[in-house]
Structures are given as C-alpha cells and as structure tokens.
Design an enzyme around this catalytic site. Structure first.
Site, short mmCIF file in Angstrom:
data_model
loop_
_atom_site.label_atom_id
_atom_site.label_comp_id
_atom_site.label_asym_id
_atom_site.label_seq_id
_atom_site.Cartn_x
_atom_site.Cartn_y
_atom_site.Cartn_z
N CYS A 2 -14.81 17.48 -38.92
CA CYS A 2 -14.66 16.88 -40.25
C CYS A 2 -13.66 15.74 -40.10
O CYS A 2 -13.01 15.61 -39.06
CB CYS A 2 -14.08 17.87 -41.24
SG CYS A 2 -15.05 19.37 -41.41
N ARG A 27 -17.69 11.59 -38.67
CA ARG A 27 -17.25 12.93 -38.27
C ARG A 27 -17.86 14.02 -39.15
O ARG A 27 -17.70 15.22 -38.87
CB ARG A 27 -15.73 13.04 -38.35
CG ARG A 27 -14.99 12.04 -37.49
CD ARG A 27 -13.50 12.22 -37.65
NE ARG A 27 -13.08 13.53 -37.23
CZ ARG A 27 -12.82 13.90 -35.99
NH1 ARG A 27 -12.93 13.01 -35.04
NH2 ARG A 27 -12.45 15.12 -35.70
N TRP A 74 -18.09 18.30 -42.58
CA TRP A 74 -19.29 18.69 -41.84
C TRP A 74 -19.21 20.21 -41.81
O TRP A 74 -18.38 20.78 -41.11
CB TRP A 74 -19.25 18.08 -40.44
CG TRP A 74 -20.37 18.54 -39.55
CD1 TRP A 74 -20.29 19.51 -38.58
CD2 TRP A 74 -21.70 18.04 -39.52
NE1 TRP A 74 -21.51 19.62 -37.97
CE2 TRP A 74 -22.40 18.74 -38.51
CE3 TRP A 74 -22.39 17.06 -40.25
CZ2 TRP A 74 -23.74 18.50 -38.22
CZ3 TRP A 74 -23.72 16.82 -39.94
CH2 TRP A 74 -24.37 17.54 -38.94
N ASN A 100 -9.48 20.41 -40.67
CA ASN A 100 -10.57 20.20 -39.72
C ASN A 100 -10.37 21.23 -38.61
O ASN A 100 -9.28 21.34 -38.07
CB ASN A 100 -10.48 18.77 -39.18
CG ASN A 100 -11.38 18.51 -37.99
OD1 ASN A 100 -11.09 17.67 -37.17
ND2 ASN A 100 -12.47 19.24 -37.88
N GLY A 101 -11.43 21.98 -38.30
CA GLY A 101 -11.30 23.01 -37.26
C GLY A 101 -11.91 24.30 -37.74
O GLY A 101 -12.68 24.31 -38.71
N GLU A 473 -35.42 17.87 -19.49
CA GLU A 473 -34.42 17.20 -20.33
C GLU A 473 -33.97 15.88 -19.68
O GLU A 473 -33.84 14.86 -20.36
CB GLU A 473 -33.24 18.17 -20.58
CG GLU A 473 -31.99 17.56 -21.19
CD GLU A 473 -32.17 16.97 -22.58
OE1 GLU A 473 -33.27 17.08 -23.16
OE2 GLU A 473 -31.23 16.33 -23.07
N LYS A 477 -34.66 12.22 -21.48
CA LYS A 477 -33.55 11.32 -21.81
C LYS A 477 -33.78 9.94 -21.20
O LYS A 477 -33.56 8.93 -21.83
CB LYS A 477 -32.25 11.94 -21.29
CG LYS A 477 -31.10 11.96 -22.17
CD LYS A 477 -31.01 12.88 -23.36
CE LYS A 477 -32.20 13.26 -24.15
NZ LYS A 477 -31.97 14.34 -25.07
N GLU A 480 -36.58 8.09 -23.13
CA GLU A 480 -36.17 7.69 -24.47
C GLU A 480 -35.32 6.44 -24.51
O GLU A 480 -35.48 5.60 -25.38
CB GLU A 480 -35.32 8.81 -25.09
CG GLU A 480 -36.06 9.94 -25.66
CD GLU A 480 -35.09 10.90 -26.34
OE1 GLU A 480 -35.14 11.02 -27.57
OE2 GLU A 480 -34.26 11.53 -25.65
N HIS A 496 -49.81 20.42 -6.43
CA HIS A 496 -51.04 20.66 -7.19
C HIS A 496 -51.48 19.41 -7.95
O HIS A 496 -52.21 19.51 -8.94
CB HIS A 496 -50.85 21.85 -8.15
CG HIS A 496 -50.59 23.13 -7.42
ND1 HIS A 496 -51.58 23.82 -6.78
CD2 HIS A 496 -49.44 23.81 -7.19
CE1 HIS A 496 -51.06 24.89 -6.20
NE2 HIS A 496 -49.76 24.89 -6.43
N LYS A 585 -33.55 9.83 -35.50
CA LYS A 585 -32.71 10.98 -35.16
C LYS A 585 -33.34 12.28 -35.64
O LYS A 585 -33.33 13.29 -34.96
CB LYS A 585 -31.31 10.79 -35.76
CG LYS A 585 -30.33 11.92 -35.47
CD LYS A 585 -29.94 11.95 -34.01
CE LYS A 585 -29.07 13.12 -33.65
NZ LYS A 585 -29.16 13.42 -32.20
C1 F6R Z 1 -34.36 13.98 -27.76
C2 F6R Z 1 -34.21 14.42 -29.14
C3 F6R Z 1 -35.37 15.05 -29.80
C4 F6R Z 1 -34.92 16.23 -30.68
C5 F6R Z 1 -36.09 16.78 -31.50
C6 F6R Z 1 -35.71 17.99 -32.30
O1 F6R Z 1 -33.20 13.40 -27.27
O2 F6R Z 1 -33.18 14.26 -29.73
O3 F6R Z 1 -36.35 15.44 -28.89
O4 F6R Z 1 -34.40 17.22 -29.84
O5 F6R Z 1 -36.57 15.78 -32.35
O6 F6R Z 1 -34.70 17.69 -33.21
P1 F6R Z 1 -33.85 18.83 -33.89
O7 F6R Z 1 -33.06 19.49 -32.81
O8 F6R Z 1 -32.98 18.13 -34.89
O9 F6R Z 1 -34.82 19.79 -34.52
#
Ligand code: F6R
Length: 590
Positions: A2, A27, A74, A100-101, A473, A477, A480, A496, A585
């Site tokens: 927060c 935050r 948050w 915060n914490g 993963e 990354k 993306e 294969h 996001k």
């Molecule tokens: C990749 C990424 C996405 C999310 C996915 C699920 O870096 O951020 O693949 O992981 O869209 O999002 P959440 O976790 O918010 O359900």
C-alpha cells in the site's frame, strides 16, 4: 503493498496529501483516505476507489489543516470497501493510523481487545493498531506508540496521529519501506520517494526497527528496542519523479523481478491458511488446477509437486476447461483457480460452471477483493503486491511458491510425507529469498548473454518434469516482450519432432536442476549440440548459474534468470518491456 503519506507544515495538508497519494498509486489503488487535524479533532475521509475518485467525493479538501496522514490501499485483509479503507481510528477517535504491511498476530490481538470492550468496524489487520494504542495510552502518545509496536508481529510502515498532540506525526518501520522528505518548515512522510520529490529532494530513509517523531521543524529518529536516538543521514535524491516511481529501475518489469525474493517471503505468510485449506482439499477425489498463461504454468509447477508425493492433479487451461473438462466436474472435485488479477474472464467462467456443478473451489490469487475471490469457497492469497508490468514475473514466483506449499500440506495431510521432511523443505524455502538475490546480483552476466543473443531468430526452451513449466514460462516471457519465436518442450519430446528445427543459429535454453533426471537432460542437450545449436544451461554450473536448492523448489529459483534474460533481451532490442504490443495486463473478455 500500500502507499502511505504524511504532511506537517504550514500549507494545506489535504490537497498535498491527495497529490502525494497519486504518486503512490502504483503501490495500490483499491481504496484511499486522508485524516487531518481540524478544530482539535482528527477528521477522517476515506472510501473505496482510486485516489481521484475518493478525492472527488471527499469534502476534507475544504477544511483548513496543516497536519495529516493518508493511505492508498491494496487489500490484504478484508476486501476493498469503505469500512476497510484507511485511515483507521480507535474507539474514541483520538488515535488514527495508516499502515502498510501485515499484522500477523492481529487475530489474537483483536480477540483480546474485543474482550476488553473495543469495537471494531473493519475486517482489516490494521484496525487493531489504533485500538492497541488506545489500550496502552496513559497520557503519553510516544510511550503508547512504542508499547504498541512491541506487540506487533509481521511487517509495518506506520504513520499515526493523536488528536491531543497536533504538533507531531509518529512513524515506524519494519520490513515495509518508509521515508521522510525534509522540507523548510515542513516535513513529508511517504512509502516511497516519488511522493515527496515535487516538494523536496532531501530524504531520510527509515531502517527496520526504527521509529520517529516528525514535527514541522524537526525529525527525531530512535531505535525501537533501546529508544536511543539515531543520527540519520539526509540523502540528496537525484532521480526525477518518473525514475523514482520505479524505485530507480528503468522499468516496472525489472523492479518486479527484483521483488521476487519478497514474493516468496510474502507467499509464506499465507502458510497458516494454506494448511487449513489443505485439510479440506485432501478430502476430494480429483483436483483440477485451472488458469491462463503464466498462471497456468505456475499451476503446472503445483501439479508436479502434487504428483511427486503420489497425489494426482490435472492442470487445464481455463478456456479449454470451461468447454470440455467441465463435463467431468462434480461434487467430488476440487478446482484450484490460479490468477494474479482475479479478473481473467475464462478463469472466472470456469469457476462459475464448476461451482454450479458442486465442486469445491479454491483460489490462489494476488488481488484481494477481485471478482474471483467472491466466487470461491476458500481464498489463498499470494500477497505479491500490485503487478504493473504487463508480463507477469513476481506473481508467477508467488503462485509457484503458494502451490508448492499447498501440495506439501496436502501430502502431509494424506500421510504421504513426514513432518520432518515438510520442515526440511520449508527451511529451504525460507532460505530462497537470499538465493534469488544471488541470481539478481549476477544480472550483468545475464544482460551480456541477452545482448549476445539479441539477433537470434528462434529459441527452444527445454525442461523436464517440474521444470517443464519453467521452460514454458521462460519461452512465454521471451515471446511476449521481445517478439522472438520461442517454444518450450519437455526434454524427452525433442526427438519426436522439434529436433528437425535445430541447426546453427537456433538457441536452446535447457533448464537442468541437479536431480535424478540430470543425465537424461544431458543426453537431450547432446542432441541439440550435435545439430550445432547454441546451448545455454540454467544449472548450478550453467551459463545461467543458480545456487543449490532442493530439486522440488527448483522451479521457483530457476525461473529467475529466465525472467531477467527475457527482460534484457527486450531492452537490448529497444522494446519497452512494460508495454508489449497487442497485450493487456488483465484479459477480462473471452
Ligand atoms: C504472461 C501473463 C499472462 C497472464 C494471464 C493470466 O506474462 O501475464 O499470461 O498470466 O493472462 O492472468 P491472471 O493471472 O491475472 O489470471
């Protein structure tokens, strides 16, 4: 995470405090509030919503006040709501606090104080703080504040005011950041420097277990254990506001990768709840883990840990689950929905359908109060803090840690592992933040590797078992944020099909923990070498060097260099990793 703020001086506090909160909104942004002295009282104005929304509704900006504290939240304990917004006060309204914490022992304190007649109005852990001060007060604010601090377990950055002492704001810090901006005839308090930079570049940084008395013309910092004053350095901040918001990092993504040690630590804070949830989960016949993207890879880590202990768990991508696997769901099933945002449309739809069919629903979620948390039977929070960069990093580490803890607890519950073994793994997990830090400290080496690889057109990530998700993963990354083709395969699958694509100019990144499959991985790497592909290993002796850890925890550690590699490759190509093209996001549509 927060944001907290404070102001004491000659100017109008409410406006300054709202401006400061705006700079701290990264935050946390689910609710906000301000408390200011006026007419011998402390007036509080707070509510659900972003800082600007709360400011618009609030009449506190109309009062004349030169001292106040503020908060942008948050949620961690208690959903985002008007009642759970900070600041919080005691029964009499004399003491008001922003925090915060996490107060880990808040339940015990709350029961004790309730028995002594205190009335609580929120579900937050924070609210026990002003009530504790009230309970311990016998005429001196500082004495009561210090006695209160000594009773808290967990982490805190705090600002507190007493309506009888309008000349001071008390502050304290343990594990959550707090700084004091030093002005002329005025002082500022904030979770982070960007909040004060518009007014001063002179900053005192509070260390753990320090508290202070902030007046308009002076700041006194003392040690919490001894009460002895500390001679604090006043730093001259050179960053501009934009750089400071990212804590001096060039991008949120890098800042968030550097928060991965804290993500492990924060996930461990959920252990008590995880153990309680595992008791219920262990009664179900089938376990489905449902998620999208990165969250589904964390789900895969969970699956492999369950399997390691002889417990079956299936991971299904939410957009598939809702249309196919759902036909197999009934009340003998448990569904673990994994999500950072708690707002992903396919994950929510899967949960809704599964709930209708009588399944037991658990979330592993970061955003408290998100839609997902309102649809479940039990929520397990990862407490990773807000994630701003589009590409998820610290949230993945938080999810993988939480799911590992959950699988261990279920295994213990089912008698598949002993308590001694569980404690051994837990000890290694508590040591994990330091191990992650040692990888972060080798960032220059990883940056160099990324620069060398920036013109490569195709990457293959290989991993086996628990680290197949690490490979997935790592590849996601890279795709993306650098727009380079990258695929992940379980090492054994190479021959294969994909082997046909390996040749000079292709890079293979192999995730090689020091475990019983090491030799098998070695022969997979040999296949790549023979086709003249460039080979980079994530291993104790690899090009990406990682510290020793128990193999069961390797996914949490081995992903860190891959996050850094993707970040540096993106920036070496001149791409902004915080805002990858075509991506959002939170995917709130199907
Ligand atoms: C990749 C990424 C996405 C999310 C996915 C699920 O870096 O951020 O693949 O992981 O869209 O999002 P959440 O976790 O918010 O359900």
């Amino acid at each position: 995470m927060c944001g907290i703020a404070g102001y004491i001086g000659e100017r109008n506090a409410p406006g300054i405090l709202f401006d400061m909160l705006k700079k701290l909104e990264y935050r946390g942004y689910d609710s906000a509030g301000v408390a200011c002295f006026s007419g011998g009282k402390v007036i509080v104005s707070r509510g659900k919503g972003k800082v600007d929304e709360v400011r618009k509704k609030s009449r506190i900006t109309e009062i004349k006040s030169t001292v106040g504290i503020a908060h942008t939240r948050w949620a961690t304990h208690g959903e985002p709501s008007d009642e759970n917004s900070h600041p919080h006060s005691d029964c009499t309204g004399q003491f008001t606090v922003c925090h915060n914490g996490i107060v880990e022992n808040y339940k015990e304190i709350r029961v004790e104080l309730s028995n002594r007649g205190h009335k609580f109005l929120s579900q937050t852990d924070t609210e026990v703080i002003p009530h504790l001060i009230e309970e311990l007060y016998s005429g001196d604010f500082e004495t009561a504040f210090v006695s209160m601090l000594k009773k808290l377990k967990g982490s805190f950055a705090l600002v507190a005011v007493d309506s009888n002492s309008p000349d001071r704001i008390l502050v304290a810090r343990k594990e959550s950041p707090l700084i004091i901006g030093v002005g002329k005839g005025e002082n500022f308090i904030a979770s982070d420097t960007p909040a004060v930079l518009a007014d001063t570049k002179k900053v005192i940084i509070l260390e753990d277990m320090e508290y202070g008395i902030v007046k308009k013309d002076g700041v006194l910092i003392k040690r919490l254990d001894t009460g002895i004053p500390v001679d604090k350095e006043v730093h001259d901040i050179k960053w501009d506001v934009k750089a400071a918001e990212k804590d001096g990092y060039d991008h949120y993504m890098l800042k968030e990768i550097f928060e991965e040690p804290a993500a492990v630590k924060n996930a461990l804070r959920g252990l008590e709840n995880i153990t309680a949830t595992a008791k219920k989960l262990s009664k179900y016949e089938r376990i489905y883990i449902v998620a999208c993207g990165t969250a589904s890879y964390a789900g895969q880590v969970g699956r492999y840990v369950f399997e390691r202990y002889g417990i079956s768990a299936e991971v299904v991508i939410a957009s598939e689950f809702r249309y196919s696997t759902i036909n197999t769901v009934d009340k003998k099933c448990a569904v673990i929905a994994v999500s950072q945002s708690g707002e992903t449309a396919d994950t929510l739809a899967s949960v809704k359908e599964a709930k209708n069919r009588g399944a037991y629903i658990i979330s592993v979620v970061n955003a408290v109060g998100s839609s997902l948390t309102r649809m479940t039977d039990d929520n397990i929070y990862t407490y990773s803090g807000p994630e701003i960069a589009v590409a998820s990093t610290k949230a993945y580490v938080g999810q993988a840690t939480t799911l590992t803890l959950l699988a261990l607890s279920v295994a213990k519950e089912k008698g598949k592992i002993t308590e001694a073994y569980q404690n051994e793994i837990l000890d290694d997990l508590y040591a994990m933040p330091d191990k992650i830090n040692s990888i972060l400290n080798s960032r220059e080496k990883i940056k160099k590797l990324a620069a060398e690889q920036k013109d490569c057109k195709s990457f293959f990530y290989l991993g086996r078992r628990l680290n197949y998700p690490t490979a997935l993963e790592g590849a996601l990354k890279l795709k993306e944020i650098s727009y380079i083709h990258a695929e992940a395969y379980p090492g054994g699958e190479l021959k294969h099909g994909p082997l046909a694509l390996l040749e000079k100019g292709v890079t293979v990144i192999a995730v090689c923990p020091n475990d019983d499959l090491k030799e098998k991985m070695e022969s997979n790497m040999q296949e790549a070498r023979a086709r003249k592909a460039t080979l980079l290993r994530v291993a104790e002796d690899g090009e990406f060097t990682v510290p020793v850890c128990d193999p069961v925890l390797s996914p949490i550690l081995y992903v860190v260099p891959l996050h850094l590699f993707a970040y540096y490759l993106s920036t070496s190509k001149g791409i902004d990793p915080d805002k990858p093209r075509n991506l959002a996001k939170s995917v709130t549509v199907e």
